[in-house]
Every structure is written in structure tokens, then in C-alpha cells.
Design a protein around this motif. Structure first.
Motif, PDB file in Angstrom:
ATOM      1  N   VAL A 114       0.858  -1.177   0.000  1.00 26.04           N
ATOM      2  CA  VAL A 114       0.000   0.000   0.000  1.00 26.04           C
ATOM      3  C   VAL A 114       0.898   1.232   0.000  1.00 26.04           C
ATOM      4  O   VAL A 114       2.055   1.178   0.402  1.00 26.04           O
ATOM      5  CB  VAL A 114      -0.949   0.041   1.221  1.00 26.04           C
ATOM      6  N   ASP A 115       0.340   2.360  -0.487  1.00 25.37           N
ATOM      7  CA  ASP A 115       1.108   3.603  -0.535  1.00 25.37           C
ATOM      8  C   ASP A 115       0.925   4.432   0.731  1.00 25.37           C
ATOM      9  O   ASP A 115       1.843   5.143   1.150  1.00 25.37           O
ATOM     10  CB  ASP A 115       0.663   4.445  -1.743  1.00 25.37           C
ATOM     11  N   LEU A 116      -0.245   4.347   1.331  1.00 28.94           N
ATOM     12  CA  LEU A 116      -0.574   5.155   2.510  1.00 28.94           C
ATOM     13  C   LEU A 116      -1.545   4.384   3.376  1.00 28.94           C
ATOM     14  O   LEU A 116      -2.420   3.681   2.855  1.00 28.94           O
ATOM     15  CB  LEU A 116      -1.187   6.488   2.069  1.00 28.94           C
ATOM     16  N   VAL A 117      -1.404   4.520   4.687  1.00 30.26           N
ATOM     17  CA  VAL A 117      -2.369   3.896   5.595  1.00 30.26           C
ATOM     18  C   VAL A 117      -2.910   4.929   6.571  1.00 30.26           C
ATOM     19  O   VAL A 117      -2.210   5.868   6.955  1.00 30.26           O
ATOM     20  CB  VAL A 117      -1.765   2.707   6.388  1.00 30.26           C
ATOM     21  N   MET A 118      -4.161   4.758   6.936  1.00 31.25           N
ATOM     22  CA  MET A 118      -4.782   5.544   7.999  1.00 31.25           C
ATOM     23  C   MET A 118      -4.973   4.596   9.170  1.00 31.25           C
ATOM     24  O   MET A 118      -5.666   3.590   9.069  1.00 31.25           O
ATOM     25  CB  MET A 118      -6.128   6.107   7.535  1.00 31.25           C
ATOM     26  N   SER A 119      -4.319   4.925  10.294  1.00 30.11           N
ATOM     27  CA  SER A 119      -4.349   4.007  11.430  1.00 30.11           C
ATOM     28  C   SER A 119      -4.190   4.803  12.716  1.00 30.11           C
ATOM     29  O   SER A 119      -3.962   6.014  12.702  1.00 30.11           O
ATOM     30  CB  SER A 119      -3.237   2.963  11.299  1.00 30.11           C
ATOM     31  N   ASP A 120      -4.321   4.100  13.845  1.00 30.42           N
ATOM     32  CA  ASP A 120      -4.054   4.735  15.128  1.00 30.42           C
ATOM     33  C   ASP A 120      -2.556   4.653  15.417  1.00 30.42           C
ATOM     34  O   ASP A 120      -1.861   3.779  14.919  1.00 30.42           O
ATOM     35  CB  ASP A 120      -4.864   4.082  16.249  1.00 30.42           C
ATOM     36  N   GLN A 121      -2.059   5.580  16.202  1.00 26.53           N
ATOM     37  CA  GLN A 121      -0.641   5.582  16.535  1.00 26.53           C
ATOM     38  C   GLN A 121      -0.382   4.666  17.721  1.00 26.53           C
ATOM     39  O   GLN A 121      -0.897   4.882  18.812  1.00 26.53           O
ATOM     40  CB  GLN A 121      -0.152   6.991  16.871  1.00 26.53           C
ATOM     41  N   ARG A 122       0.473   3.668  17.493  1.00 19.64           N
ATOM     42  CA  ARG A 122       0.834   2.744  18.569  1.00 19.64           C
ATOM     43  C   ARG A 122       2.343   2.654  18.761  1.00 19.64           C
ATOM     44  O   ARG A 122       2.810   2.043  19.716  1.00 19.64           O
ATOM     45  CB  ARG A 122       0.278   1.342  18.287  1.00 19.64           C
ATOM     46  N   ARG A 123       3.090   3.253  17.848  1.00 18.46           N
ATOM     47  CA  ARG A 123       4.552   3.250  17.929  1.00 18.46           C
ATOM     48  C   ARG A 123       5.058   4.692  17.923  1.00 18.46           C
ATOM     49  O   ARG A 123       4.361   5.598  17.488  1.00 18.46           O
ATOM     50  CB  ARG A 123       5.156   2.521  16.711  1.00 18.46           C
ATOM     51  N   ALA A 124       6.296   4.864  18.370  1.00 16.30           N
ATOM     52  CA  ALA A 124       6.942   6.166  18.223  1.00 16.30           C
ATOM     53  C   ALA A 124       7.162   6.433  16.740  1.00 16.30           C
ATOM     54  O   ALA A 124       7.415   5.506  15.953  1.00 16.30           O
ATOM     55  CB  ALA A 124       8.279   6.179  18.959  1.00 16.30           C
ATOM     56  N   TYR A 140       9.275   6.994   7.796  1.00 15.74           N
ATOM     57  CA  TYR A 140       7.914   7.252   7.328  1.00 15.74           C
ATOM     58  C   TYR A 140       7.557   8.724   7.523  1.00 15.74           C
ATOM     59  O   TYR A 140       8.058   9.386   8.430  1.00 15.74           O
ATOM     60  CB  TYR A 140       6.913   6.390   8.103  1.00 15.74           C
ATOM     61  N   VAL A 141       6.685   9.196   6.654  1.00 17.65           N
ATOM     62  CA  VAL A 141       6.059  10.496   6.887  1.00 17.65           C
ATOM     63  C   VAL A 141       4.869  10.239   7.798  1.00 17.65           C
ATOM     64  O   VAL A 141       4.047   9.360   7.531  1.00 17.65           O
ATOM     65  CB  VAL A 141       5.585  11.139   5.572  1.00 17.65           C
ATOM     66  N   ASN A 142       4.793  10.970   8.890  1.00 16.51           N
ATOM     67  CA  ASN A 142       3.762  10.755   9.905  1.00 16.51           C
ATOM     68  C   ASN A 142       2.873  11.987   9.965  1.00 16.51           C
ATOM     69  O   ASN A 142       3.254  13.009  10.526  1.00 16.51           O
ATOM     70  CB  ASN A 142       4.402  10.493  11.269  1.00 16.51           C
ATOM     71  N   CYS A 143       1.712  11.898   9.357  1.00 13.96           N
ATOM     72  CA  CYS A 143       0.793  13.034   9.271  1.00 13.96           C
ATOM     73  C   CYS A 143      -0.311  12.876  10.311  1.00 13.96           C
ATOM     74  O   CYS A 143      -1.149  11.971  10.211  1.00 13.96           O
ATOM     75  CB  CYS A 143       0.190  13.121   7.870  1.00 13.96           C
ATOM     76  N   SER A 144      -0.289  13.730  11.328  1.00 13.44           N
ATOM     77  CA  SER A 144      -1.317  13.669  12.370  1.00 13.44           C
ATOM     78  C   SER A 144      -2.655  14.126  11.807  1.00 13.44           C
ATOM     79  O   SER A 144      -2.758  15.203  11.203  1.00 13.44           O
ATOM     80  CB  SER A 144      -0.902  14.548  13.548  1.00 13.44           C
ATOM     81  N   ALA A 196      -2.016   9.465   9.314  1.00 15.50           N
ATOM     82  CA  ALA A 196      -1.739   8.882   8.000  1.00 15.50           C
ATOM     83  C   ALA A 196      -0.236   8.637   7.927  1.00 15.50           C
ATOM     84  O   ALA A 196       0.558   9.494   8.321  1.00 15.50           O
ATOM     85  CB  ALA A 196      -2.192   9.816   6.888  1.00 15.50           C
ATOM     86  N   PHE A 197       0.151   7.466   7.443  1.00 14.65           N
ATOM     87  CA  PHE A 197       1.559   7.104   7.357  1.00 14.65           C
ATOM     88  C   PHE A 197       1.889   6.692   5.928  1.00 14.65           C
ATOM     89  O   PHE A 197       1.092   6.018   5.271  1.00 14.65           O
ATOM     90  CB  PHE A 197       1.883   5.924   8.283  1.00 14.65           C
ATOM     91  N   TRP A 198       3.073   7.084   5.468  1.00 14.01           N
ATOM     92  CA  TRP A 198       3.576   6.540   4.206  1.00 14.01           C
ATOM     93  C   TRP A 198       5.096   6.592   4.235  1.00 14.01           C
ATOM     94  O   TRP A 198       5.690   7.351   4.995  1.00 14.01           O
ATOM     95  CB  TRP A 198       3.017   7.273   2.997  1.00 14.01           C
ATOM     96  N   LYS A 199       5.732   5.748   3.417  1.00 14.10           N
ATOM     97  CA  LYS A 199       7.185   5.658   3.418  1.00 14.10           C
ATOM     98  C   LYS A 199       7.782   6.942   2.852  1.00 14.10           C
ATOM     99  O   LYS A 199       7.278   7.493   1.869  1.00 14.10           O
ATOM    100  CB  LYS A 199       7.658   4.444   2.613  1.00 14.10           C
ATOM    101  N   THR A 200       8.853   7.405   3.467  1.00 10.32           N
ATOM    102  CA  THR A 200       9.485   8.653   3.051  1.00 10.32           C
ATOM    103  C   THR A 200       9.922   8.605   1.592  1.00 10.32           C
ATOM    104  O   THR A 200       9.798   9.601   0.866  1.00 10.32           O
ATOM    105  CB  THR A 200      10.706   8.945   3.943  1.00 10.32           C
ATOM    106  N   ASP A 201      10.401   7.439   1.137  1.00  5.38           N
ATOM    107  CA  ASP A 201      10.861   7.345  -0.244  1.00  5.38           C
ATOM    108  C   ASP A 201       9.731   7.065  -1.226  1.00  5.38           C
ATOM    109  O   ASP A 201       9.970   6.807  -2.403  1.00  5.38           O
ATOM    110  CB  ASP A 201      11.955   6.275  -0.383  1.00  5.38           C
TER     111      ASP A 201
END
Length: 295
Positions: free
Chosen positions: A140-150, A155-159, A269-274
């Protein structure tokens, strides 16, 4: 002109015409000629040359800062064009949390598809761990999830939003008359979670450790199945305040608190930096805007 700009950036970044020439695999005289040609094209002086040293003019400093953004955008554009060409069409693969019962993800997909009708959007759902594994494996390119890790620099971490947590419980359950509930109030009532068989232990551990639910756990494959279990008074289901209501009087939603303060859930929302392409970033912004409207 683009190559001339890259030569100019290399000279400024390295502070040396000689080192810049080596990095760019051209002669020092050639890189000097290219930068003079750039200055002539712009009609301004970018450097003040002093023997073997140089300083940027105010115009040079401004051009350098702006050129970094322009060249980065150009490189990203080229990557997106190549990616689209190789696949013959643009696509965006989205993963979202299986237990999420709000409308933000559906609304964001609708707005994105209306704005970019030529982009094929593929959607999958899963647990937090399912989505994390899919993102790492580039399924997947992007996921919408709850934050459970630092947050990780990989990854790009979009609150997206902090939302208050609640429970849904059958209206005929005695607990339903409470204005708020704590984990202690629920210790003798089973907790109903949406989780696949392989993720049941992980999800139970998370809700036990983080939310303090220490009673029995029951599992459903979907939100709809979980709500039917709630209606039957089999237990309560953790949910958040942005979730769509069940639409009848058979259940009641009650805020979940710890020491009289609301417990919150952090959606991101999370996605890989590259893999930070235009469509990924655009969808993330649409999703963030959608969450803001729901708050």
C-alpha cells in the motif's frame, strides 16, 4: 538551464568550484562557464568573486533557496511521470483501520476521486499490524491508522486528529445508564474487538495494556458483526466519537474516561518517506481536512 542550476547549487553547497566540478564530473572551467551563462540568462550577478573565494550576492542567496525547492519539485515530477508511464495509469493504494467506524476515509476517497478521476484508487482494511506490514512491504502507498509506535524517520507521519474514545453497549445493559465509564466499570463485561484470527492476541494485548480492559475478549470480523454482538448484549465495543451512530435505540454510546478525563485515540496517515509522491501527499491533505471537519 536546469543543469546550470544544478551546477550552481553544487558550488554553493560545497563552497568550491573545484569540488563542485569533481562532483558533477566536468572540468572547473566548464562549470565556471555554465554559471556565467546562467547569470547572463538571468541578467543578474549570483556570485561576488574574490580571488579563489566567492560570496553570494543577495540575488544569489534568494535564487539558491528558491532553486532548491524548484529542482526538488522537478525531480519528484519526473519520478511520478516515470511511475505512471510504467504502470500505464496512475494509482493510489490506501489501507485503513478495520475497526474504524467513521466516514472520514470514505469522504476523503470520494473527494480525491472527484478531483483526480483518472487515478485508480485501491482500498484495503486491516488491523494496525496488518497495515504496518503492508506498508513495509510496499503493498500500500498510505495507511490511515491509530498511533501505537513512536514516529520513525523512515515514514512520513501526518497527524489527522485526536478523538475521544467511547464504548457502545446495549441499551438494556445496566451500565448504559452511566454518563461516563472507566475500565474498572467494565471489568466484568466482555470487550468486543474487530480483529482477524491472526491478530486477536495482539489486539487484546493492546486494549488490555493501553485501555486497561482486563475482562474477557470477544472478536468479530467487521464493525457490523461487532455491533450485532453488542445489540445481543454480549459485551461492549470500544469506538470513538467520530464513528457513525448505529441509528437506533438498541445501543448507547458512553464516553470512556480514566480518572475522570477522556481517553483519546490518535489517528494518523503514514507513508514511506521514499514513496512520498504527489497523489500520496494530496490524499493525506484531503484526509486531514476531512477529519478537521468532523471534529
Amino acid at each position: 538551464m536546469l543543469n546550470q542550476v544544478r551546477y550552481f547549487q553544487a558550488v554553493v553547497r560545497l563552497g568550491s568550484f573545484t569540488e563542485a566540478a569533481e562532483e558533477c564530473h566536468i572540468s572547473q572551467s566548464a562549470i565556471s562557464q555554465q554559471i556565467k551563462a546562467l547569470e547572463q540568462e538571468l541578467g543578474v550577478q549570483l556570485f561576488v568573486r574574490m580571488n579563489r573565494k566567492f560570496e553570494l550576492t543577495p540575488a544569489g542567496e534568494y535564487f539558491y533557496k528558491k532553486s532548491l525547492v524548484i529542482v526538488a519539485d522537478y525531480d519528484r515530477l519526473v519520478q511520478d511521470v516515470i511511475r505512471i508511464s510504467r504502470k500505464d495509469h496512475a494509482e493510489l493504494r490506501i489501507g485503513y483501520l478495520k475497526s474504524y467506524a467513521g466516514q472520514a476515509i470514505q469522504t476523503a476517497v470520494a473527494h480525491f476521486s472527484e478531483k483526480y478521476p483518472d487515478v485508480n484508487v485501491y482500498i484495503v482494511s486491516g488491523s494496525h499490524e496488518d497495515l504496518y506490514d503492508a506498508l513495509r512491504a510496499e503493498k500500500v502507498d498510505l495507511v490511515m491508522s491509530d498511533q501505537r509506535r513512536a514516529f520513525s524517520d523512515e515514514y512520513v507521519n501526518c497527524s489527522l486528529a485526536y478523538v475521544n474514545c467511547c464504548i457502545e453497549i446495549a441499551s438494556r445493559n445496566p451500565i448504559s445508564v452511566l454518563e461516563t465509564v472507566s475500565s474498572g466499570d467494565l471489568k466484568n463485561t466482555p470487550c468486543i474487538l474487530v480483529a482477524s484470527t491472526s491478530q486477536q492476541k495482539t489486539e487484546a494485548g493492546y486494549y488490555s495494556d493501553i485501555f486497561g480492559f482486563h475482562g474477557d475478549f470477544l472478536f468479530a470480523d467487521s464493525i457490523d458483526e461487532a455491533r450485532l454482538m453488542v445489540v445481543q448484549n454480549n459485551g461492549f465495543m470500544p469506538i470513538d466519537e467520530v464513528a457513525e451512530p448505529f441509528g437506533n435505540t438498541t445501543t448507547r454510546r458512553i464516553p470512556l474516561c480514566r480518572r475522570e478525563r477522556p481517553i483519546t485515540q490518535h489517528y494518523c496517515a503514514f507513508w514511506k518517506t521514499d514513496n512520498s509522491g504527489y497523489y500520496v501527499e494530496e490524499f493525506a491533505q484531503i484526509l486531514k481536512s476531512t477529519f478537521s471537519q468532523k471534529e
